[in-house]
Structures are given as C-alpha cells and as structure tokens.
Write a protein that holds these residues in place. Structure first.
Motif, PDB file in Angstrom:
ATOM      1  N   ALA A 201      32.141 -35.515  85.208  1.00  0.00           N
ATOM      2  CA  ALA A 201      32.456 -34.342  86.018  1.00  0.00           C
ATOM      3  C   ALA A 201      33.948 -34.268  86.308  1.00  0.00           C
ATOM      4  O   ALA A 201      34.557 -33.200  86.260  1.00  0.00           O
ATOM      5  CB  ALA A 201      31.677 -34.392  87.318  1.00  0.00           C
ATOM      6  N   GLY A 202      34.528 -35.440  86.614  1.00  0.00           N
ATOM      7  CA  GLY A 202      35.961 -35.470  86.899  1.00  0.00           C
ATOM      8  C   GLY A 202      36.781 -35.001  85.727  1.00  0.00           C
ATOM      9  O   GLY A 202      37.727 -34.216  85.870  1.00  0.00           O
ATOM     10  N   ILE A 203      36.402 -35.499  84.525  1.00  0.00           N
ATOM     11  CA  ILE A 203      37.142 -35.092  83.334  1.00  0.00           C
ATOM     12  C   ILE A 203      37.003 -33.586  83.111  1.00  0.00           C
ATOM     13  O   ILE A 203      37.978 -32.892  82.799  1.00  0.00           O
ATOM     14  CB  ILE A 203      36.662 -35.897  82.116  1.00  0.00           C
ATOM     15  CG1 ILE A 203      37.144 -37.350  82.244  1.00  0.00           C
ATOM     16  CG2 ILE A 203      37.193 -35.302  80.825  1.00  0.00           C
ATOM     17  CD1 ILE A 203      36.493 -38.295  81.280  1.00  0.00           C
ATOM     18  N   CYS A 204      35.786 -33.091  83.320  1.00  0.00           N
ATOM     19  CA  CYS A 204      35.573 -31.650  83.162  1.00  0.00           C
ATOM     20  C   CYS A 204      36.443 -30.862  84.127  1.00  0.00           C
ATOM     21  O   CYS A 204      37.041 -29.851  83.778  1.00  0.00           O
ATOM     22  CB  CYS A 204      34.107 -31.301  83.404  1.00  0.00           C
ATOM     23  SG  CYS A 204      33.054 -31.854  82.086  1.00  0.00           S
ATOM     24  N   LEU A 205      36.529 -31.386  85.357  1.00  0.00           N
ATOM     25  CA  LEU A 205      37.320 -30.704  86.376  1.00  0.00           C
ATOM     26  C   LEU A 205      38.783 -30.643  85.963  1.00  0.00           C
ATOM     27  O   LEU A 205      39.428 -29.597  86.042  1.00  0.00           O
ATOM     28  CB  LEU A 205      37.163 -31.454  87.700  1.00  0.00           C
ATOM     29  CG  LEU A 205      37.626 -30.727  88.938  1.00  0.00           C
ATOM     30  CD1 LEU A 205      36.730 -29.543  89.171  1.00  0.00           C
ATOM     31  CD2 LEU A 205      37.597 -31.663  90.124  1.00  0.00           C
ATOM     32  N   LEU A 206      39.286 -31.785  85.485  1.00  0.00           N
ATOM     33  CA  LEU A 206      40.683 -31.803  85.060  1.00  0.00           C
ATOM     34  C   LEU A 206      40.888 -30.889  83.863  1.00  0.00           C
ATOM     35  O   LEU A 206      41.897 -30.206  83.754  1.00  0.00           O
ATOM     36  CB  LEU A 206      41.105 -33.225  84.714  1.00  0.00           C
ATOM     37  CG  LEU A 206      41.420 -34.118  85.918  1.00  0.00           C
ATOM     38  CD1 LEU A 206      41.910 -35.459  85.451  1.00  0.00           C
ATOM     39  CD2 LEU A 206      42.448 -33.453  86.809  1.00  0.00           C
ATOM     40  N   LEU A 207      39.902 -30.898  82.957  1.00  0.00           N
ATOM     41  CA  LEU A 207      40.002 -30.026  81.782  1.00  0.00           C
ATOM     42  C   LEU A 207      40.004 -28.561  82.194  1.00  0.00           C
ATOM     43  O   LEU A 207      40.483 -27.699  81.472  1.00  0.00           O
ATOM     44  CB  LEU A 207      38.843 -30.290  80.821  1.00  0.00           C
ATOM     45  CG  LEU A 207      39.002 -31.533  79.970  1.00  0.00           C
ATOM     46  CD1 LEU A 207      37.806 -31.691  79.044  1.00  0.00           C
ATOM     47  CD2 LEU A 207      40.288 -31.501  79.175  1.00  0.00           C
ATOM     48  N   PHE A 208      39.440 -28.301  83.355  1.00  0.00           N
ATOM     49  CA  PHE A 208      39.485 -26.933  83.844  1.00  0.00           C
ATOM     50  C   PHE A 208      40.798 -26.656  84.580  1.00  0.00           C
ATOM     51  O   PHE A 208      41.422 -25.623  84.378  1.00  0.00           O
ATOM     52  CB  PHE A 208      38.302 -26.688  84.789  1.00  0.00           C
ATOM     53  CG  PHE A 208      38.373 -25.400  85.538  1.00  0.00           C
ATOM     54  CD1 PHE A 208      38.212 -24.187  84.871  1.00  0.00           C
ATOM     55  CD2 PHE A 208      38.633 -25.378  86.899  1.00  0.00           C
ATOM     56  CE1 PHE A 208      38.295 -23.006  85.549  1.00  0.00           C
ATOM     57  CE2 PHE A 208      38.712 -24.190  87.579  1.00  0.00           C
ATOM     58  CZ  PHE A 208      38.539 -22.998  86.901  1.00  0.00           C
ATOM     59  N   LEU A 209      41.214 -27.610  85.412  1.00  0.00           N
ATOM     60  CA  LEU A 209      42.355 -27.350  86.304  1.00  0.00           C
ATOM     61  C   LEU A 209      43.692 -27.295  85.586  1.00  0.00           C
ATOM     62  O   LEU A 209      44.507 -26.417  85.840  1.00  0.00           O
ATOM     63  CB  LEU A 209      42.414 -28.426  87.391  1.00  0.00           C
ATOM     64  CG  LEU A 209      41.471 -28.251  88.555  1.00  0.00           C
ATOM     65  CD1 LEU A 209      41.696 -29.349  89.552  1.00  0.00           C
ATOM     66  CD2 LEU A 209      41.692 -26.898  89.200  1.00  0.00           C
ATOM     67  N   VAL A 210      43.909 -28.251  84.687  1.00  0.00           N
ATOM     68  CA  VAL A 210      45.226 -28.302  84.053  1.00  0.00           C
ATOM     69  C   VAL A 210      45.485 -27.059  83.197  1.00  0.00           C
ATOM     70  O   VAL A 210      46.514 -26.414  83.344  1.00  0.00           O
ATOM     71  CB  VAL A 210      45.382 -29.623  83.264  1.00  0.00           C
ATOM     72  CG1 VAL A 210      46.673 -29.631  82.488  1.00  0.00           C
ATOM     73  CG2 VAL A 210      45.338 -30.795  84.223  1.00  0.00           C
ATOM     74  N   PRO A 211      44.523 -26.675  82.349  1.00  0.00           N
ATOM     75  CA  PRO A 211      44.746 -25.405  81.634  1.00  0.00           C
ATOM     76  C   PRO A 211      44.879 -24.213  82.575  1.00  0.00           C
ATOM     77  O   PRO A 211      45.656 -23.305  82.312  1.00  0.00           O
ATOM     78  CB  PRO A 211      43.491 -25.257  80.766  1.00  0.00           C
ATOM     79  CG  PRO A 211      42.971 -26.617  80.628  1.00  0.00           C
ATOM     80  CD  PRO A 211      43.288 -27.310  81.903  1.00  0.00           C
ATOM     81  N   LEU A 212      44.152 -24.268  83.692  1.00  0.00           N
ATOM     82  CA  LEU A 212      44.261 -23.169  84.650  1.00  0.00           C
ATOM     83  C   LEU A 212      45.697 -23.050  85.159  1.00  0.00           C
ATOM     84  O   LEU A 212      46.253 -21.950  85.224  1.00  0.00           O
ATOM     85  CB  LEU A 212      43.308 -23.405  85.817  1.00  0.00           C
ATOM     86  CG  LEU A 212      43.391 -22.349  86.906  1.00  0.00           C
ATOM     87  CD1 LEU A 212      42.669 -21.100  86.459  1.00  0.00           C
ATOM     88  CD2 LEU A 212      42.844 -22.845  88.213  1.00  0.00           C
ATOM     89  N   CYS A 213      46.286 -24.199  85.478  1.00  0.00           N
ATOM     90  CA  CYS A 213      47.663 -24.155  85.961  1.00  0.00           C
ATOM     91  C   CYS A 213      48.604 -23.674  84.873  1.00  0.00           C
ATOM     92  O   CYS A 213      49.553 -22.938  85.129  1.00  0.00           O
ATOM     93  CB  CYS A 213      48.092 -25.535  86.436  1.00  0.00           C
ATOM     94  SG  CYS A 213      47.282 -25.966  87.950  1.00  0.00           S
ATOM     95  N   PHE A 214      48.326 -24.094  83.635  1.00  0.00           N
ATOM     96  CA  PHE A 214      49.153 -23.615  82.528  1.00  0.00           C
ATOM     97  C   PHE A 214      49.047 -22.098  82.415  1.00  0.00           C
ATOM     98  O   PHE A 214      50.046 -21.400  82.249  1.00  0.00           O
ATOM     99  CB  PHE A 214      48.702 -24.265  81.217  1.00  0.00           C
ATOM    100  CG  PHE A 214      49.147 -25.686  81.060  1.00  0.00           C
ATOM    101  CD1 PHE A 214      49.922 -26.290  82.043  1.00  0.00           C
ATOM    102  CD2 PHE A 214      48.802 -26.425  79.948  1.00  0.00           C
ATOM    103  CE1 PHE A 214      50.345 -27.604  81.917  1.00  0.00           C
ATOM    104  CE2 PHE A 214      49.214 -27.734  79.808  1.00  0.00           C
ATOM    105  CZ  PHE A 214      49.980 -28.321  80.797  1.00  0.00           C
ATOM    106  N   ILE A 215      47.816 -21.620  82.507  1.00  0.00           N
ATOM    107  CA  ILE A 215      47.632 -20.173  82.368  1.00  0.00           C
ATOM    108  C   ILE A 215      48.336 -19.440  83.498  1.00  0.00           C
ATOM    109  O   ILE A 215      49.009 -18.438  83.281  1.00  0.00           O
ATOM    110  CB  ILE A 215      46.128 -19.839  82.336  1.00  0.00           C
ATOM    111  CG1 ILE A 215      45.519 -20.325  81.023  1.00  0.00           C
ATOM    112  CG2 ILE A 215      45.905 -18.332  82.480  1.00  0.00           C
ATOM    113  CD1 ILE A 215      44.014 -20.324  81.018  1.00  0.00           C
ATOM    114  N   LEU A 216      48.201 -19.973  84.706  1.00  0.00           N
ATOM    115  CA  LEU A 216      48.836 -19.301  85.840  1.00  0.00           C
ATOM    116  C   LEU A 216      50.357 -19.324  85.713  1.00  0.00           C
ATOM    117  O   LEU A 216      51.031 -18.332  85.997  1.00  0.00           O
ATOM    118  CB  LEU A 216      48.404 -19.944  87.159  1.00  0.00           C
ATOM    119  CG  LEU A 216      46.987 -19.633  87.604  1.00  0.00           C
ATOM    120  CD1 LEU A 216      46.692 -20.344  88.899  1.00  0.00           C
ATOM    121  CD2 LEU A 216      46.798 -18.145  87.767  1.00  0.00           C
TER     122      LEU A 216
END
Lengths: 151, 116, 373, 364, 159
Positions: free
Chosen positions: D38-53
C-alpha cells in the motif's frame, strides 16, 4: 526677480559678494565662511525663496576647490549659482547646508567621497560611494590611480 | 483499511522524506566552508543575532483565535445533529453565534484586530 | 529632519536586516540596511557604490563627441534622453542648435524611451507586489518599442543616437509606420493594464495611504519627476525649461495630489498617455531637412560653465559641464534624478511595514547605476 | 466494458488482502506486506501527482504570461520537473552553521508527514478511500493545522532573519484562516448531518451541494477556496515566503532535497485542499446527477468515478493557480483584516443561513 | 450605513478580482494566438536582424581582397574605449613614392560598446557595423580580431 534686482538685494545684505554673469545663470561668488548665512537668507527670505537645491558639486581648480550650489525658487522661478572658494586644498572644510536642504545630505557625502571636502556639522560624514578604506579622492585632478589600465 | 492506515501514512511520510534527504546526501557532493554556512542576508554578514524576541503583533490574534477555535470545535457535534433537532438547534446556535459575534465586534472596536 | 542628528550604530537587541544587494526587489544592486521593530520600519539606510564606475572622472579624459556614450549606462532605461541631455549641453556650449528635423526625431525617440521605461516600471511594480503576469504584458509593448529603437538607432537600450548637433543618422524608412502601429497597440492595452493591476483591490490597498511624501519634503529632498509630481510639485522640465521644441507640443503636466504610492503610480500611468499623445502629434509632422548641423571635426567648448537639464523618465537630469577651452571637459557633473529621489527613501519609508518598503521602492522607481554613476 | 466498471478499487484491494492472507501463514507478516504494498502504491501515486502539479503550474503560468512554459525536456517539456528533481537530488542539502540543526532537519519531515496524514480520509473514487474515518471533516481540519508547526520550526531554526519574519507571519496567518475554513466545512456538515467523507459524497447523489444549496453554499465554497489558499501559503497569501520582501521566507536556508520536501508538501497540500473542496461542494467522485432524470444520470455514470474526482479537483487546483498568477500579494495586516473583518463575519452569518436552509428544507 | 458600505466594499473587491482573473483567463484560453515567445536557437535560420543593428565592427573586402581603409586613424581617435588599434606600414608605390597603409587593423570586441562613433568618423567608409550578435567565446583572447584580411590591399582610388 530679475538678476539685477537679485544683485541689489543680496549686495545689501552681503557686501563682500561678487557677481559673474557670463554664463546663463547669475553666479554669486562668496567666501566659504559666509556661505551658510547667504544660503539661509536665500532660502528663507520671502522675496527670494530659493527652496530647491537642484545641483551641488565641487570643482577642483588645482590651486583651490570651488563648491557650486545651483538654486532655483519654485515659487518665483529665478535661479542663482553660488560659488564658494575653499583655498585650503590639503584639508578643505566648509559649513554644511543639509539642515536647510535635505537633499544636500547625500550630495555632500558624495562630494566628501570624491573630493575630500569636509562638511562641518554634517550628521553623517562618511564615504557614500567608495569603500571606507579607500585612499585618496578620485575626482581631484592630482589623484593617481595605480590600478588604472591604459589601453 | 482502518486505523492502521494512520501508521502506514506516518511511516510512508517519514520514510519518504528522510529517505529522500539521505539519498541526496549519497549523491550530492558536499564541502564545508565558513562563508557557506553563514545565514543568507543578501550577501552581507548579519548584524547581531537572529534569535531575538520582537513584537510581531500576532500574539493578540493567537489569543482571539484560541477563543474562536474552541467555539468552532463545539459546533461540530451540533452541526451533525442540527437537522434532527430542528428549530431548537437553530435558536441555540443563533444565540451562540450572537455571543461570538459580539466578542468579535468587541475585539474589533477595541482595536485588537489591528496589526501592531 | 529625519536623516539628521542620529547615530547609525546598531544597539544591542535591535533587529537590523539587510535588503540587497542580492535581493529580488531591489532593482539593481541597492543595499538597504533596515532597522525594524517587529515588521515596522524604524530607519532605512542605503549603502551605495556597488556599481560606481566614475563616469564623471572618465568623461574628463574623453572628447566632447565621445563622452556621450557613457551616459547611456547611467540610467539605462532612459539612455536616449541621457544622450540627448549631453548633446544639448555641448550644443549650448557651441552655441549651435540641432536642425528642426533632428530635434523632432529626438523628442519622438525620447517619448518612446519614456514609454518603454514606464512600461518596464509598471511591470516591475506588479512583480514587486507579487503579481507576475503584468510583467509580461508590459514587456510585450515594450518589446515593440525597443524594436523601433533597434531598427532606427541600431541598439535596443544603449542607443547612442544623439550627437552634438543632431542625430547620428536619419530615421529608418519604416520608422513612422512602425511607431504608429505601436501606438495603436499601446492605446488598446491601457484598459488591460487597469483591469489587471490599477483597479485590483489588493493592489489598491497595497499602494493607497502608503509612503506619503509632502510637497514641501519633496522639494527639500530635491525630488523630481513622477516622484515629486505625485506629491503635487510641478517640476516637469519639458514645461519649465523647454528644450528641443517641447514648447511647440501640446501636453499636460501630470500632477498627483496625495503624495502616496498610488498617486505616484497614477502619475506614471497618465504620463504614458501623455507621451502617446505627444508622439501622435509629431509623428506625421517631421519636417524635412538635415538631421545634423555642421560641426567641426574636433569640438572645443569655450571657457565657461554650461548647465543643461532634461526630463528623463525618472526626473530631472542635469548635465553640468565646466570647460577650460580644451577638447575635453574639465569637469562634468551629472545631477541624476535617482540620486536625489533615493535620499528621500528613508523619510518616506519610516513607520511603514516591510511589505510597504517594496511598494515604496517600486514607485520611486530607482535605477541604481544612475545613483552610483 | 461492464466488467471493467464492476471492478472497483475495494474489490481489488480485498482481493489482494485475501490472497496475501491465504499465501502467507503468519497474519502479522501478511499485514506488514500488505502495508508495504500500500505504501509503495501511495508513493507511486503521490510523486507523479506532484510532478503533474509542478508541470501544470508552469504551463498555466506560461500560458497566462504569453509564454510556452517548459518545452525543452521531453515532449512539450513534460519531463522538466523530473530534470529539476534530479537536480535537487544532486544538490548539497546545506545546514547553516548557526542553525539549530535538529529542528532544521526535522521541519521538512514534519511538513511532509502532516500533509501525508491528511490524505487518509479523502475519497479518491468509488469505494477507494485509505481510511473512511467517521469524523473525516474534523480529522482534516485538525491535522492540516499541524503544518504551521513545520513552518515555524523551519523559520526559527534557520537562524536567518528573513526566515524568522516569514515564520512569524505564517503563524498569525494560518491560525487565523483556520476559522473560516472550519466554518465553511461546518456548513456542509449541517446539510449532510455527518462528518464521514463517504456519507458526504453519498448525500450528493441527487446533485452537488453547490447546486442544491443555493447562494449560501456558493458563498461558503468561495470562502473555503480563499481561506484554504491562505492555509497552504499560496499567492496571493504567500507572505511566509514573500519573494520580493523576504527572499524566500521560512525556507530561505533550505537547499537540495530539504527544499524539495517543502515544495512537495506545498503541492500535496494544494491537492488535498482542492480534493476536499471537490468532495464537499462538488460531489467528490459522484458523477453529475440531476434529480430524477434516470437516463441522464445513467449516461453520467459511465464516466469512471476517479475521473470525476480528479476532474473536479484539478478544476479547483487550476483556479488556485490562477489566483497565484493574477493577484498581487496582500500585506500582512491586510491579510488579517481580510480574515477577521470580512471572511469570518460573513461565514458566521452564512452558517446561520445554511442552518435555516437545512432545517426548513429549502435546498433541493 | 455601515452595512451598505461593507457590502459595497466586498462587492467592489470581488468584482475587481474577477476582472483581473478574466484577463489572465483570456490569455490562458487564447494561448495559441497570444504567445509571443521567440524560440531563439531554433529560429536561427529565419532570424534576421535589422540592417542597422550594431553587432560588431567589420571591414568589408571586395572580391579582389581589397578594402577601403587608408589607415588615417580617425576611428582610433573617435573610439572612446580604445577598442581600435591601427598599425601602419610604409608601402612602396609603383611610382617609387612611399605611402602609408595599414598593416593590421586590430579590433578588441571585448572593449567595444557598439557606439558607432568609429563608423561615423571614418572618412572613406572602410568599416561598418555587422549584424552578428553571437559573440560568446571560451577564451577572451579570441575577441581580439584583425579586421583586414591577410594580403589585402587598399582599393584603387580611395584616398
């Protein structure tokens, strides 16, 4: 007031001054000791009201230094140039006018910086543009810059 | 996931931030020098200490905030139930809000809302 | 009397902060030492000289044709007007006058310079207060003006187009058409300027009731230009001492009333409109004829002193030449507008907040190379 | 197509959970493995999210300023932010000599951790929520105010006058705007009668609150957007890092990855705030439904719920970004005047209006 | 009274903010039309400078490798920065007389301020301003240029 009237007015108060009208403005030559009272009169007399000091500088004539004050009256629209000779080139001194014109504060510091004229009673007599440790006064004619590169 | 999610998020947050900083320590070249460690003040050495007490005037705001925030917390349970309570709840909150509002007006009038 | 009679040493427990020389909001390398009480400014002390190049000393060894180029580097946003001042002063000494065509081209270029300068100032004012986009909108129009400069003078900022006796070359054939296009573009954008900044409630609050300067203080501090006019002091050299045919043009001297940042802002905004109207009057009426008066190869001014003033985008620039009859000036003094305007900064900024200092500095519109020279 | 739609996130999650439990005998171990995934999934979501933002912010700024924005690294400059991250990783994370080293290094960690914690109750899509806590709204407003500690810590420990001033400013600012945020959240709580995020979303099945709630809810939406922009220290309320006044405010002394953490926290906070606004006012993942128009509602259901959620969130993110690139910055006293003399009284009155509306049933 | 003023302030403020957002919103939505960026290194092929642009001083030579410089040093005197150094030599004419001619025309680009005074001063139009502007080099010494081509001669009839 026309230049003639100005001359009459000033001569009545300061009999020692001399005039020079070769340039575009009326030049008033005065001894450096009498400068402050003269400028005070020019500034505060109602008929004169020279309230705007638009240029303050110094000229190094090698044998003496000459302070030049350009004054204009915003109300009467007349202009005079006051010139005060400072005979002592080694340790030049003159009374400050920065309690009359606040703009003189920086201008006098600049003159002190570049010509070495010491303004008596100036509140903050330090170098303005150059470093405190700088030696000599660059705009003097006898100033030699060892670091200058001649092309 | 339940409350274990909190632990998960905490761990992920710490691991990510600490890990990131450590990884950059691994990659980045570092060198120490006296000038580099100086606090940045537009390239001029600072005068005096930077840790001094001074009045920024937010002290008063913090006080007023404290009062209002406590009231706000009281309002959450009311807000959940107000639809069921009906008119009584409305009257009660109007009185409550009125007192609060008077407090705000008082602070305003006293000049507590002016930045010093 | 704010600057007088105080010592500038730092006492124990005082909060002193250096703003500049490497700071985002001091345009150029101005170094301000600010004494703070919380966020309130107790005292501001400017430290100058980071780009002092002693143009005055340098000019003493250059001929009367050559010393002009250096003045472009003083107030680099009004480079053309600085050049014009020097050329006019030498002309005064030589007792010649530029031909009417040259004069008119000079003042058209001067007004274009003023427009470009005010546009940069407008953008920077927004930028200083945190609005980034207006900066780019201002630069769009400024770019168009600089292109006119580039096409006719060959350079964008440091034109060096004025020579004693006239201008260096005739205008480019495209000059008139391009200028008219630019004027049209600028006029259509004034509304946008108002939308994005002037009318904005945040911007208004930031500038109104901030940085008051009374008319009396403005005179005493020797302030000129929009800074003094914002306080209601009439000091437009173009009106008081017309040069280069400014007496033949119709325009109003823009005066403010309150003397706060917003009134200085509005003075500049309206000055842009006046500049546009001046250029509009002249652009179709450039007289035919020479663009340069006949001058000798080596210029020698007669013995004496000559003072010439012009209105740059920031105030009155005075060129004071002392000649001893040689081929190069004996002494030159540039009475730069920014130097005097800066000296009023401490007086203006006292008692306001550190955020206001930014607003005050941007409405004073300092160009530091002009202060240091 | 139907098959795809029926696979919800929860079924995937429970599938993984069941598989892990059945394959790994030790229950604790299974649980930890699940958490790591779950943690890895979360990071996989958050880091690209920050890149996109980050990319979005630059592009939005660029277009508003008649520029292209980043357009060199990767197609349309999309990898620019990756390049920047690599640069930040390669930078030395400097700690100034005079600073309080422990607090100085702790501050970025706190910033990241607090904004991570707020992620828990956000409903990303139908049945996809990290923790559907029953006091979701309260939890969000409680945890998000912790960020001020990180900022104060960073500003104080830096031993820098700009940082100190910036931190002090943000102290007063974040604390004050907390109230308006709270009050506008409460107005939705009144309407739904629940603090649970999933309940709030479900209550908007027949229409989003911003449409059903008339003017009072629109007002509280506007106040929420303004106040939360101030909460996350974004322009025009970025006094804590006012570039033109305090160079970079509380993070002046931070470099390299430590600075990147502040940046990351800022973007995650931006996302969270927009997500909450989307959930509370724009219906979260709930598709656009109008009353009892069954056919219309059915068509709307075909768009995946995560797209609805992200679309609404990014719309609010865009508005907040537009604030930043349009408005000048407020002064510190005006900032507080805005809150205490405008936003707070208005939202107080507005809360009563909403209450009246909720009790009388005047909303749709 | 207070209340109407209050509401008016709020209304005016919100309206002014929305006007500002409308402007930036316009630029965002019309980005394709409004973007003014010149992508400089990419548009090098089509980029033309204005014909008066002052890039650097050059000395045009014709097809016979002849220039117009007489070596009168007017430009050297006119230059405020000492950018130009002219080294002259005595050249033997066909009729036996010796004549002054340039040996090297040294031009220090690193000192040049592009003021155009040398070009104006030149009595025989030997030098002019070129429109180049990409002057960056790795070594400062490369900026010192010799303007006359090797083996070049003065044009016939230029005095």
């Amino acid at each position: 007031m026309t230049n003639e009237e100005l001359k009459q007015y000033i001569s009545a108060l300061f009999p020692t001054v001399t005039y020079d009208e070769t340039g575009e403005f009326l030049n008033i030559l005065i001894a450096s000791t009498e400068l402050k009272p003269l400028i005070k009169t020019l500034r505060y007399e109602d008929d004169l009201k020279f309230n705007f000091l638009f240029c303050l500088t110094c000229i190094d004539w090698k044998t003496n230094l000459m302070m030049v004050y350009h004054l204009i009256s915003k109300t009467h629209k007349h202009i005079v140039v006051i010139k005060a000779k400072i005979a002592d080139v080694v340790k030049p001194e003159i009374e400050t006018v920065c309690d009359i014109y606040q703009t003189a504060n920086f201008h006098e510091r600049e003159v002190y910086d570049l010509f070495g004229v010491n303004f008596k009673n100036h509140p903050d007599m330090r170098r303005l543009l150059l470093d405190e440790s700088w030696e000599g006064y660059p705009l003097r004619k006898n100033y030699v810059d060892e670091n200058m590169i001649t092309i | 996931m339940g409350s274990s999610a909190l632990i998960l998020l905490l761990i992920v947050g710490i691991a990510f931030s600490v890990g990131g900083i450590l990884i950059s320590k691994w990659f980045a070249k570092s060198s120490a020098s006296k000038v580099k460690g100086e606090p940045y003040e537009c390239g001029i050495p600072t005068t005096g200490t930077s840790w001094i007490q001074f009045n920024v005037g937010y002290y008063l705001f913090a006080l007023i905030f404290l009062i209002f925030d406590v009231e706000l917390v009281f309002m959450y349970p009311w807000a959940v139930a107000v639809k069921k309570i009906g008119m009584v709840g409305l009257v009660e909150i109007v009185i409550f809000m009125f007192i609060l509002f008077m407090g705000l007006l008082y602070a305003w009038k006293k000049g507590a809302l002016k930045w010093m | 009397m704010s600057l007088l009679g105080e010592d500038y040493t730092t006492e124990e427990g005082e909060f002193v902060i250096n703003i500049g020389p490497q700071h985002p909001s001091t345009h150029g390398v101005l170094h301000l030492k600010v004494w703070l009480d919380g966020e309130t400014i107790k005292k501001v002390q400017p430290h100058l000289g980071y780009i002092h190049r002693s143009i005055e000393k340098m000019s003493e060894s250059l001929s009367y044709r050559n010393f002009i180029y250096a003045t472009s580097r003083m107030d680099y946003l009004s480079a053309h007007i600085n050049n014009q001042a020097c050329a006019l002063c030498v002309e005064k000494g030589l007792q010649i006058e530029a031909p009417p065509r040259a004069q008119m081209i000079r003042i058209i270029l001067a007004e274009l310079t003023r427009l470009a300068s005010h546009q940069l100032w407008w953008g920077c004012t927004g930028l200083d207060l945190g609005a980034v986009s207006p900066f780019f909108y201002a630069f769009r129009e400024r770019e168009a003006i600089l292109e006119i400069m580039e096409e006719t003078c060959g350079a964008r900022l440091t034109q060096n187009f004025c020579v004693p006796g006239g201008i260096m070359a005739d205008i480019h054939p495209n000059f008139q058409k391009r200028t008219k296009d630019v004027l049209k573009q600028i006029k259509s954008k004034f509304q946008e300027y108002d939308d994005v900044l002037t009318g904005n409630v945040i911007f208004e609050n930031r500038n109104k009731n901030v940085g008051f300067l009374t008319a009396e203080d403005a005179i005493s501090f020797g302030c000129t230009g929009p800074m003094a006019r914002g306080s209601g002091v009439s000091c437009d050299v173009r009106k008081w001492f017309p040069y280069d045919g400014y007496d033949k043009v119709q325009f109003d001297e823009v005066l403010g009333k309150e003397g706060d940042c917003f009134s200085r802002y509005m003075v500049r905004m309206n000055e842009m409109k006046q500049s546009v109207s001046i250029i509009e009057q002249l652009i179709d009426n450039i007289p035919e004829g020479d663009f340069q008066a006949k001058t000798k190869m080596v210029l020698k001014l007669p013995k004496g002193e000559f003072y010439q003033r012009v209105e740059t985008a920031r105030g009155e620039l005075g060129v004071f030449i002392v000649s001893d009859g040689a081929a190069s000036p004996y002494r030159i003094k540039y009475r730069s507008p920014n130097f005097s305007n800066l000296s009023a900064l401490d007086h203006v900024a006292r008692g306001y907040k550190i955020g206001d200092l930014v607003a005050i500095m941007s409405t004073i519109d300092l160009i530091i190379p002009d202060v240091d020279r | 197509m139907n098959l795809l739609l029926t696979i919800s996130f929860s079924s995937v999650a429970s599938g993984i959970h069941n598989w892990l439990v059945s394959t790994i005998p030790n229950e604790l171990l299974a649980k930890s493995v699940e958490m790591v995934i779950a943690g890895i999934c979360l990071l996989l979501f958050l880091v690209p999210l920050c890149f996109i933002l980050g990319y979005m912010e630059r592009k939005v700024a660029g277009f508003m300023q008649m520029r292209y924005g980043p357009n060199r690294v990767g197609p349309y400059g999309s990898l620019q932010i990756v390049a920047d991250t690599v640069k930040l990783v390669m930078k030395e994370g400097l700690t100034p000599t005079g600073s309080d080293k422990f607090l100085f290094n702790l501050a970025p960690v706190i910033m990241v951790v607090t904004c991570m914690l707020v992620l828990a109750p956000i409903a990303f899509a139908k049945d996809f929520q990290i923790w559907d806590i029953n006091i979701g709204v309260l939890y969000v407003s409680a945890i998000s105010s912790l960020a001020v500690i990180g900022i104060l810590m960073a500003g104080w420990s830096s031993y820098n006058k700009y940082s100190l001033l910036g931190a002090m400013r943000s102290g007063a600012q974040i604390v004050s705007y907390e109230l308006s945020v709270g009050l506008s959240l409460i107005s939705i709580v009144i309407l739904t009668g629940s603090l649970k995020m999933s309940d709030i979303v479900m209550s908007q099945e027949t229409g989003w609150w911003i449409i059903r709630g008339h003017i009072p809810v629109i007002i509280s939406f506007v106040i929420f957007v303004i106040a939360s922009t101030a909460e996350i220290n974004r322009a025009p309320f970025d006094l804590a890092e006012a570039e033109q006044e305090l160079t970079a405010g509380f993070h002046t002394e931070y470099a390299g990855m430590k600075f990147a953490m502040f940046l990351l926290a800022e973007y995650i906070n931006l996302f969270i705030v927009s997500a909450i606004a989307a959930t509370l006012f724009l219906g979260g993942w709930m598709p656009f439904h109008i009353g009892h128009w069954q056919e219309f509602n059915h068509i709307m259901d075909f768009v995946p719920s995560s797209l609805w959620f992200l679309g609404k969130t990014f719309f609010i993110i865009f508005i907040i970004m537009q604030f930043r690139w349009t408005f000048p910055r407020l002064r510190v006293d005006q900032l507080l005047t805005l809150e205490w003399k405008y936003l707070l009284p208005i939202s107080m009155v507005n809360t009563i209006l909403v209450t009246v509306m909720a009790i009388m049933g005047w909303h749709f | 009274m207070f209340l109407t003023d209050y509401i008016r302030t709020v209304y005016k403020g919100v309206r002014s903010l929305l006007t500002g957002m409308k402007t930036t919103g316009y630029y965002f939505t019309h980005a394709r039309k409004e973007i003014k960026t010149e992508e400089y290194p990419d548009n090098r092929a089509t980029l033309t400078m204005f014909d008066r642009f002052k890039g650097e001083v050059v000395m045009p030579h014709d097809e016979n490798n002849e220039h117009r410089c007489t070596g009168c040093q007017a430009c050297e005197i006119a230059c405020p920065n000492g950018t130009i150094k002219i080294i002259t030599k005595q050249e033997l004419q066909p009729d036996g007389k010796k004549k002054k001619a340039i040996d090297t025309f040294v031009y220090h680009l690193e000192l040049c301020t592009m003021c155009n005074l040398c070009v104006v001063a030149c009595p025989s139009d030997a030098i002019k301003m070129a429109q180049t502007f990409e002057h960056s080099v790795y070594d400062k010494k490369q900026l010192k240029k010799v303007l006359n081509n090797p083996g070049s001669k003065i044009m016939e009839g230029v005095e």
